[in-house]
Write a protein that holds these residues in place. Sequence first.
Motif, PDB file in Angstrom:
ATOM      1  N   TYR A 104       2.709  -2.874  -8.193  1.00  0.00           N
ATOM      2  CA  TYR A 104       2.231  -1.501  -8.051  1.00  0.00           C
ATOM      3  C   TYR A 104       0.961  -1.273  -8.866  1.00  0.00           C
ATOM      4  O   TYR A 104       0.012  -0.620  -8.402  1.00  0.00           O
ATOM      5  CB  TYR A 104       3.336  -0.550  -8.493  1.00  0.00           C
ATOM      6  CG  TYR A 104       2.943   0.902  -8.628  1.00  0.00           C
ATOM      7  CD1 TYR A 104       2.752   1.700  -7.511  1.00  0.00           C
ATOM      8  CD2 TYR A 104       2.780   1.478  -9.892  1.00  0.00           C
ATOM      9  CE1 TYR A 104       2.405   3.041  -7.639  1.00  0.00           C
ATOM     10  CE2 TYR A 104       2.429   2.804 -10.027  1.00  0.00           C
ATOM     11  CZ  TYR A 104       2.246   3.581  -8.904  1.00  0.00           C
ATOM     12  OH  TYR A 104       1.896   4.904  -9.042  1.00  0.00           O
ATOM     13  N   LYS A 107      -2.076  -3.263  -7.227  1.00  0.00           N
ATOM     14  CA  LYS A 107      -2.608  -2.679  -5.988  1.00  0.00           C
ATOM     15  C   LYS A 107      -1.928  -1.338  -5.721  1.00  0.00           C
ATOM     16  O   LYS A 107      -1.059  -1.218  -4.852  1.00  0.00           O
ATOM     17  CB  LYS A 107      -2.373  -3.632  -4.805  1.00  0.00           C
ATOM     18  CG  LYS A 107      -3.079  -4.966  -4.912  1.00  0.00           C
ATOM     19  CD  LYS A 107      -4.594  -4.814  -4.753  1.00  0.00           C
ATOM     20  CE  LYS A 107      -5.283  -6.178  -4.835  1.00  0.00           C
ATOM     21  NZ  LYS A 107      -6.762  -6.053  -4.686  1.00  0.00           N
ATOM     22  N   GLY A 109      -1.198   2.549  -4.456  1.00  0.00           N
ATOM     23  CA  GLY A 109      -1.533   3.383  -3.311  1.00  0.00           C
ATOM     24  C   GLY A 109      -1.404   2.722  -1.956  1.00  0.00           C
ATOM     25  O   GLY A 109      -1.870   3.275  -0.961  1.00  0.00           O
ATOM     26  N   VAL A 110      -0.778   1.544  -1.881  1.00  0.00           N
ATOM     27  CA  VAL A 110      -0.567   0.856  -0.603  1.00  0.00           C
ATOM     28  C   VAL A 110       0.873   0.358  -0.559  1.00  0.00           C
ATOM     29  O   VAL A 110       1.494   0.136  -1.598  1.00  0.00           O
ATOM     30  CB  VAL A 110      -1.534  -0.332  -0.415  1.00  0.00           C
ATOM     31  CG1 VAL A 110      -2.979   0.138  -0.364  1.00  0.00           C
ATOM     32  CG2 VAL A 110      -1.354  -1.355  -1.527  1.00  0.00           C
ATOM     33  N   PRO A 111       1.425   0.165   0.656  1.00  0.00           N
ATOM     34  CA  PRO A 111       2.772  -0.424   0.736  1.00  0.00           C
ATOM     35  C   PRO A 111       2.732  -1.885   0.302  1.00  0.00           C
ATOM     36  O   PRO A 111       1.786  -2.608   0.610  1.00  0.00           O
ATOM     37  CB  PRO A 111       3.138  -0.273   2.213  1.00  0.00           C
ATOM     38  CG  PRO A 111       1.820  -0.190   2.935  1.00  0.00           C
ATOM     39  CD  PRO A 111       0.881   0.500   1.993  1.00  0.00           C
ATOM     40  N   ALA A 128       3.743   3.278  -0.234  1.00  0.00           N
ATOM     41  CA  ALA A 128       2.443   3.643  -0.807  1.00  0.00           C
ATOM     42  C   ALA A 128       2.551   4.779  -1.822  1.00  0.00           C
ATOM     43  O   ALA A 128       1.731   4.877  -2.736  1.00  0.00           O
ATOM     44  CB  ALA A 128       1.473   4.021   0.313  1.00  0.00           C
ATOM     45  N   THR A 195       5.224  -5.780   8.232  1.00  0.00           N
ATOM     46  CA  THR A 195       3.814  -5.451   8.461  1.00  0.00           C
ATOM     47  C   THR A 195       3.667  -4.596   9.713  1.00  0.00           C
ATOM     48  O   THR A 195       2.825  -3.675   9.760  1.00  0.00           O
ATOM     49  CB  THR A 195       2.978  -6.737   8.600  1.00  0.00           C
ATOM     50  OG1 THR A 195       3.073  -7.491   7.385  1.00  0.00           O
ATOM     51  CG2 THR A 195       1.510  -6.414   8.845  1.00  0.00           C
ATOM     52  N   TYR A 198       4.914  -1.154   8.526  1.00  0.00           N
ATOM     53  CA  TYR A 198       4.100  -0.545   7.478  1.00  0.00           C
ATOM     54  C   TYR A 198       2.700  -1.149   7.513  1.00  0.00           C
ATOM     55  O   TYR A 198       2.412  -2.112   6.789  1.00  0.00           O
ATOM     56  CB  TYR A 198       4.734  -0.758   6.104  1.00  0.00           C
ATOM     57  CG  TYR A 198       6.126  -0.183   5.976  1.00  0.00           C
ATOM     58  CD1 TYR A 198       6.319   1.170   5.719  1.00  0.00           C
ATOM     59  CD2 TYR A 198       7.249  -0.995   6.135  1.00  0.00           C
ATOM     60  CE1 TYR A 198       7.596   1.704   5.619  1.00  0.00           C
ATOM     61  CE2 TYR A 198       8.534  -0.474   6.030  1.00  0.00           C
ATOM     62  CZ  TYR A 198       8.695   0.883   5.780  1.00  0.00           C
ATOM     63  OH  TYR A 198       9.965   1.405   5.682  1.00  0.00           O
ATOM     64  N   GLY A 200      -1.008  -2.208   6.827  1.00  0.00           N
ATOM     65  CA  GLY A 200      -1.695  -2.320   5.546  1.00  0.00           C
ATOM     66  C   GLY A 200      -0.826  -2.901   4.447  1.00  0.00           C
ATOM     67  O   GLY A 200      -1.256  -2.933   3.284  1.00  0.00           O
ATOM     68  N   LEU A 201       0.371  -3.370   4.807  1.00  0.00           N
ATOM     69  CA  LEU A 201       1.282  -3.946   3.820  1.00  0.00           C
ATOM     70  C   LEU A 201       0.641  -5.134   3.104  1.00  0.00           C
ATOM     71  O   LEU A 201       0.082  -6.028   3.738  1.00  0.00           O
ATOM     72  CB  LEU A 201       2.566  -4.403   4.514  1.00  0.00           C
ATOM     73  CG  LEU A 201       3.662  -4.992   3.622  1.00  0.00           C
ATOM     74  CD1 LEU A 201       4.356  -3.873   2.834  1.00  0.00           C
ATOM     75  CD2 LEU A 201       4.693  -5.754   4.475  1.00  0.00           C
ATOM     76  N   LEU A 202       0.731  -5.136   1.768  1.00  0.00           N
ATOM     77  CA  LEU A 202       0.257  -6.269   0.967  1.00  0.00           C
ATOM     78  C   LEU A 202       1.450  -7.089   0.512  1.00  0.00           C
ATOM     79  O   LEU A 202       2.493  -6.534   0.157  1.00  0.00           O
ATOM     80  CB  LEU A 202      -0.539  -5.781  -0.244  1.00  0.00           C
ATOM     81  CG  LEU A 202      -1.845  -5.034   0.052  1.00  0.00           C
ATOM     82  CD1 LEU A 202      -2.542  -4.677  -1.258  1.00  0.00           C
ATOM     83  CD2 LEU A 202      -2.771  -5.860   0.925  1.00  0.00           C
TER      84      LEU A 202
END
Length: 242
Positions: A104, A107, A109-111, A128, A195, A198, A200-202
């Motif tokens: 978290y 990165k 603000g992203v899932p 996110a 993915t 969600y 934009g999943l990292l």
Amino acid sequence: MNLIIDQGNTTIKLAVFNAFALETLITYDTWNEPVIEDFLSGYDIEACIYSSVARKCDEHVDFFRNRIPMFHLFSSDSRLPIRIGYRTPNTLGLDRIAGVVGAYYEKPGVPILVIDAGTAITYDLLLADGLFVGGNIASGIQMRFKALHTFTGRLPLVSFEGDIPFLGDDTFAAIRAGVIRGACYEVEGYIRDLTHKYPGLLIFLTGGDAFLFAERLKTPIFVDKNIVIKGLNRILYYNVEK
């Protein structure tokens, strides 16, 4: 300086942070009090967090609590920078929470999906907005090798070393390929499906077998074997007065 102790199922890790910069990380296979005492003597430790997934750790906790001014025992009651949506938070593995917190802060603000490939393989999803919704737990690579040997009559105990063909042409290769390729297909399946759900999943990959998976996965991922340690350091700041 901060001391982070991560007591796992098979090893104990000690890490020293200067604020948020990792200075030193050492791993012990067994508890050795004189060796650990010598390690601590080289640093001016102000605060410490102890996290354990082991069943018995009272002796270790007392060892550090008696030596460090600000000591925090990580538990389900600890304050966190994320929200927990798990239905039974008191049963949620502390290493799973720490891994998600570490990712978290890397990165925000992203899932995020954190895959920890160790004794077990865990899959943990953080949305996110900072909500940890849960995840899954599966057998790790070594556990799969041992289970095939233990619960069958004639299958040998196989290690990582050796060829990993698409289809094995002898029993050792068949087991090795079946376990490692099967685990990779499992990981890729989770990544694909999550993915899709969600965008934009990292993906963060950590744990002792992280690089074994990383070199075989086709999906772009962040490999960070210290993400749990980093998360514990962040949690420490939430729970002690600096």
